[in-house]
Write a protein that holds these residues in place. Structure first.
Motif, mmCIF file in Angstrom:
data_model
loop_
_atom_site.group_PDB
_atom_site.id
_atom_site.type_symbol
_atom_site.label_atom_id
_atom_site.label_comp_id
_atom_site.label_asym_id
_atom_site.label_seq_id
_atom_site.Cartn_x
_atom_site.Cartn_y
_atom_site.Cartn_z
ATOM 1 N N ILE A 74 1.541 27.496 -24.125
ATOM 2 C CA ILE A 74 2.385 27.590 -23.263
ATOM 3 C C ILE A 74 1.857 26.967 -21.961
ATOM 4 O O ILE A 74 2.050 26.010 -21.227
ATOM 5 N N ALA A 75 0.816 27.762 -21.547
ATOM 6 C CA ALA A 75 0.379 27.145 -20.237
ATOM 7 C C ALA A 75 -0.411 26.082 -20.431
ATOM 8 O O ALA A 75 -0.314 25.420 -19.731
ATOM 9 N N GLY A 76 -1.308 25.840 -21.526
ATOM 10 C CA GLY A 76 -1.930 25.207 -22.021
ATOM 11 C C GLY A 76 -0.836 23.819 -21.750
ATOM 12 O O GLY A 76 -1.281 22.195 -21.299
ATOM 13 N N ARG A 77 0.375 23.960 -22.578
ATOM 14 C CA ARG A 77 1.218 22.146 -22.404
ATOM 15 C C ARG A 77 1.508 21.740 -21.359
ATOM 16 O O ARG A 77 2.850 20.896 -21.725
ATOM 17 N N PHE A 78 2.080 23.474 -20.912
ATOM 18 C CA PHE A 78 3.075 23.433 -19.792
ATOM 19 C C PHE A 78 3.076 22.123 -19.321
ATOM 20 O O PHE A 78 1.658 21.762 -18.080
ATOM 21 N N GLY A 79 3.806 20.944 -18.480
ATOM 22 C CA GLY A 79 3.732 20.000 -17.650
ATOM 23 C C GLY A 79 3.017 18.831 -18.004
ATOM 24 O O GLY A 79 2.117 17.632 -17.863
ATOM 25 N N THR A 80 1.815 18.422 -19.237
ATOM 26 C CA THR A 80 1.438 17.968 -19.827
ATOM 27 C C THR A 80 1.580 16.843 -21.426
ATOM 28 O O THR A 80 2.775 16.969 -21.761
ATOM 29 N N PRO A 81 2.016 15.718 -20.495
ATOM 30 C CA PRO A 81 2.700 14.314 -21.155
ATOM 31 C C PRO A 81 1.172 14.245 -22.672
ATOM 32 O O PRO A 81 0.322 14.639 -22.749
ATOM 33 N N PRO A 82 1.439 13.143 -23.398
ATOM 34 C CA PRO A 82 1.531 12.937 -24.344
ATOM 35 C C PRO A 82 -0.544 11.792 -24.195
ATOM 36 O O PRO A 82 -0.030 10.886 -25.210
ATOM 37 N N ALA A 83 -0.405 12.021 -23.131
ATOM 38 C CA ALA A 83 -1.511 10.976 -22.844
ATOM 39 C C ALA A 83 -2.520 10.823 -23.325
ATOM 40 O O ALA A 83 -3.369 9.462 -23.403
ATOM 41 N N ASP A 84 -2.898 11.225 -23.751
ATOM 42 C CA ASP A 84 -4.098 11.196 -24.921
ATOM 43 C C ASP A 84 -3.984 11.349 -26.312
ATOM 44 O O ASP A 84 -5.049 11.158 -27.832
ATOM 45 N N GLN A 85 -2.753 10.721 -26.621
ATOM 46 C CA GLN A 85 -2.189 10.777 -28.007
ATOM 47 C C GLN A 85 -2.251 9.198 -27.732
ATOM 48 O O GLN A 85 -1.574 8.289 -29.247
ATOM 49 N N TYR A 86 -3.870 8.523 -27.693
ATOM 50 C CA TYR A 86 -3.653 6.982 -28.273
ATOM 51 C C TYR A 86 -4.817 6.551 -27.990
ATOM 52 O O TYR A 86 -5.545 6.526 -27.137
ATOM 53 N N GLU A 87 -5.457 5.605 -28.879
ATOM 54 C CA GLU A 87 -6.604 4.575 -29.657
ATOM 55 C C GLU A 87 -6.790 3.789 -28.750
ATOM 56 O O GLU A 87 -6.055 3.356 -29.519
ATOM 57 N N ASP A 145 0.650 -0.778 0.055
ATOM 58 C CA ASP A 145 -0.064 0.287 -0.247
ATOM 59 C C ASP A 145 0.946 1.245 0.097
ATOM 60 O O ASP A 145 0.005 2.525 0.444
ATOM 61 N N GLU A 146 2.184 1.434 0.093
ATOM 62 C CA GLU A 146 3.156 2.136 -0.309
ATOM 63 C C GLU A 146 2.725 3.137 -1.837
ATOM 64 O O GLU A 146 2.655 2.366 -2.456
ATOM 65 N N GLY A 147 3.924 3.846 -1.692
ATOM 66 C CA GLY A 147 3.788 4.647 -3.429
ATOM 67 C C GLY A 147 3.631 6.454 -2.486
ATOM 68 O O GLY A 147 3.170 6.421 -1.691
ATOM 69 N N GLN A 148 3.524 6.807 -3.784
ATOM 70 C CA GLN A 148 3.940 8.560 -4.095
ATOM 71 C C GLN A 148 2.513 8.428 -5.059
ATOM 72 O O GLN A 148 2.060 7.739 -5.847
ATOM 73 N N ASN A 149 2.075 9.496 -5.283
ATOM 74 C CA ASN A 149 1.178 10.779 -5.900
ATOM 75 C C ASN A 149 1.363 9.786 -7.068
ATOM 76 O O ASN A 149 2.372 10.714 -7.761
ATOM 77 N N ILE A 150 0.506 9.519 -7.840
ATOM 78 C CA ILE A 150 0.671 9.348 -9.229
ATOM 79 C C ILE A 150 -0.592 10.179 -10.243
ATOM 80 O O ILE A 150 -1.393 10.026 -9.752
ATOM 81 N N ASP A 151 -0.357 10.502 -11.789
ATOM 82 C CA ASP A 151 -1.588 10.120 -12.333
ATOM 83 C C ASP A 151 -2.218 9.879 -13.351
ATOM 84 O O ASP A 151 -1.281 8.863 -13.304
ATOM 85 N N VAL A 152 -2.875 10.199 -13.577
ATOM 86 C CA VAL A 152 -3.829 8.954 -14.550
ATOM 87 C C VAL A 152 -4.558 10.007 -15.672
ATOM 88 O O VAL A 152 -5.533 10.483 -15.506
ATOM 89 N N ARG A 153 -4.511 9.486 -16.945
ATOM 90 C CA ARG A 153 -4.408 10.630 -18.216
ATOM 91 C C ARG A 153 -4.701 10.051 -19.277
ATOM 92 O O ARG A 153 -4.478 9.217 -19.176
ATOM 93 N N GLY A 154 -6.002 10.840 -20.115
ATOM 94 C CA GLY A 154 -5.693 10.482 -21.098
ATOM 95 C C GLY A 154 -6.301 9.020 -20.913
ATOM 96 O O GLY A 154 -7.861 8.694 -20.849
ATOM 97 N N ALA A 155 -5.784 8.183 -22.060
ATOM 98 C CA ALA A 155 -6.293 6.631 -22.868
ATOM 99 C C ALA A 155 -6.143 5.986 -21.656
ATOM 100 O O ALA A 155 -7.174 5.301 -21.471
#
Length: 394
Positions: free
Chosen positions: A376-389, A38-48
């Motif tokens: 710039i503001a919209g792209r900053f820190g944004t990985p290509p998580a939505d570029q997959y179908e 149950d350990e671990g740090q913050n992770i984010d779930v994005r896009g696909a």
């Protein structure tokens, strides 16, 4: 029924197992820890990956167990605020995603979701894989031997089982270590991710969680290898020397090095030209670790697990399924591993000039003009998580 052994019970493993069980496979998950970790740090779930959770019926539960992080604040000399980026309100954008969750919390949700459809073997691990055209004979650390039709290795960047089929996996070292700690929350803590740019290749991060503590990170640019293999005392000594006099709340984190839950990793990406050998296939960080600085590791894990299961469900021949899986995922993985030029050094500058330039760039990205225009503001820190179908489920 086709029998499948899945090695690893973190994110990619349980997701693969659930989808394979849904398709009618006989699935067993083996995990070397004695119980679900149950350990671990913050992770984010994005896009696909958000879509994978939706299709599993887990998106609402994951959002309900979020860390509550309101966004990211970058701090400069003396803890002075440089720039502020509120959390995203969509599936993908920004340094702080809409869905931020502790790794252990998401792993627990995935584990519980498999229910009785998947068998689990805790406190054991794969030590040998012997294949023939019809199946895989698996030897476990416990001494047990079992035969499976297929084996999925989803046991992380330092996968021991991967070495059994693909020894000496090529890696790209990024020249940075990160020490992760869980420390007591104080009244001064906020629900923002505070990133202190300390200079000399150092960064100090404090992030909220949903269990009443604070998650801390110490970033250090270094060419020295093997720090992750040192014992806890040696690691603590090195970190204290490296971060001495760094300022802001660094001393608070250093004071916790002896007793706080901590793990340290040497950031490196895994680059393999194939993800399968015969009837054994890899997914998640074991196959393609992109490192935490990519911001897309969890997204690749969930998307890859779903895609692998969908391909196996769609093809009668595992060789065709593995080829389909590779063809679908490899372009997405390559995008995820292609970090912006200078990463991670630009965000952890070595010089005063670099620190000043980073501050200027952050202020520009967070300025009202940039925010109004997007860009710039919209792209900053944004990985290509939505570029997959995601493939359809057949």
């Amino acid at each position: 029924m086709t029998s499948v052994l899945v090695s690893g019970a973190s994110i990619a493993g349980p997701t693969t197992a659930w989808w394979l069980a849904r398709a009618g496979f006989d699935v067993t998950v083996v995990e070397r820890a004695d119980a679900l970790r149950d350990e671990g740090q913050n992770i984010d779930v994005r896009g696909a990956a958000r879509e994978v959770l939706r299709r599993m019926g887990l998106e609402d539960a994951a959002l309900a167990h979020g860390t509550g992080e309101m966004g990211t604040v970058f701090l400069g000399a003396g803890g002075r605020e440089l720039a502020r980026f509120p959390a995203s309100t969509d599936d993908t954008s920004g340094p702080t995603a809409e869905l931020e969750i502790l790794r252990g919390r998401l792993a627990q949700l995935l584990f519980e979701h498999t229910g009785d459809a998947v068998a689990h073997r805790f406190g054991d691990q794969v030590t040998a894989l012997d294949q023939d055209p019809d199946g895989v004979d698996v030897t476990f650390l416990s001494g047990t031997q079992e035969r499976y039709d297929l084996v999925v290795l989803a046991d992380g960047v330092n996968s021991r089982s991967r070495e059994l089929v693909l020894p000496d996996a090529p890696r790209r070292y990024l020249g940075m270590i990160i020490a992760y700690l869980t420390i007591p929350r104080t009244e001064e803590d906020t629900d923002w991710w505070r990133w202190y740019v300390a200079g000399r290749g150092r960064g100090v991060n404090l992030r909220p969680d949903d269990v009443g503590t604070t998650r801390a990170m110490l970033n250090l640019m270094t060419d020295v290898r093997g720090i992750d293999a040192l014992d806890r005392t040696a690691q603590a000594t090195l970190l204290r020397r490296a971060f001495a006099g760094a300022g802001w709340q660094t001393d608070r984190v250093l004071d916790a090095l002896d007793d706080a839950p901590m793990y340290l990793e040497d950031l490196n990406q895994v680059h393999l030209d194939r993800w399968s050998v015969g009837r054994v296939v890899l997914t998640g960080d074991a196959a393609w670790c992109a490192t935490p600085v990519s911001g897309i590791g969890t997204t690749l894990a969930l998307s890859g697990a779903y895609t692998l299961a969908a391909c196996l469900a769609a093809h009668d021949d595992h060789r065709a399924a593995f080829a389909d899986y590779d063809a679908r995922m490899r372009p997405f993985v390559e995008k995820g591993q292609s970090l912006p030029p200078g990463t991670p050094g630009l965000a952890n500058p070595q010089t005063d000039l670099g620190r000043t330039l980073l501050g200027t760039a952050l202020k520009l990205a967070a300025s009202p003009v940039a925010t109004k225009l997007g860009g710039i503001a919209g792209r900053f820190g944004t990985p290509p998580a939505d570029q997959y179908e995601l493939p359809s489920w057949r």
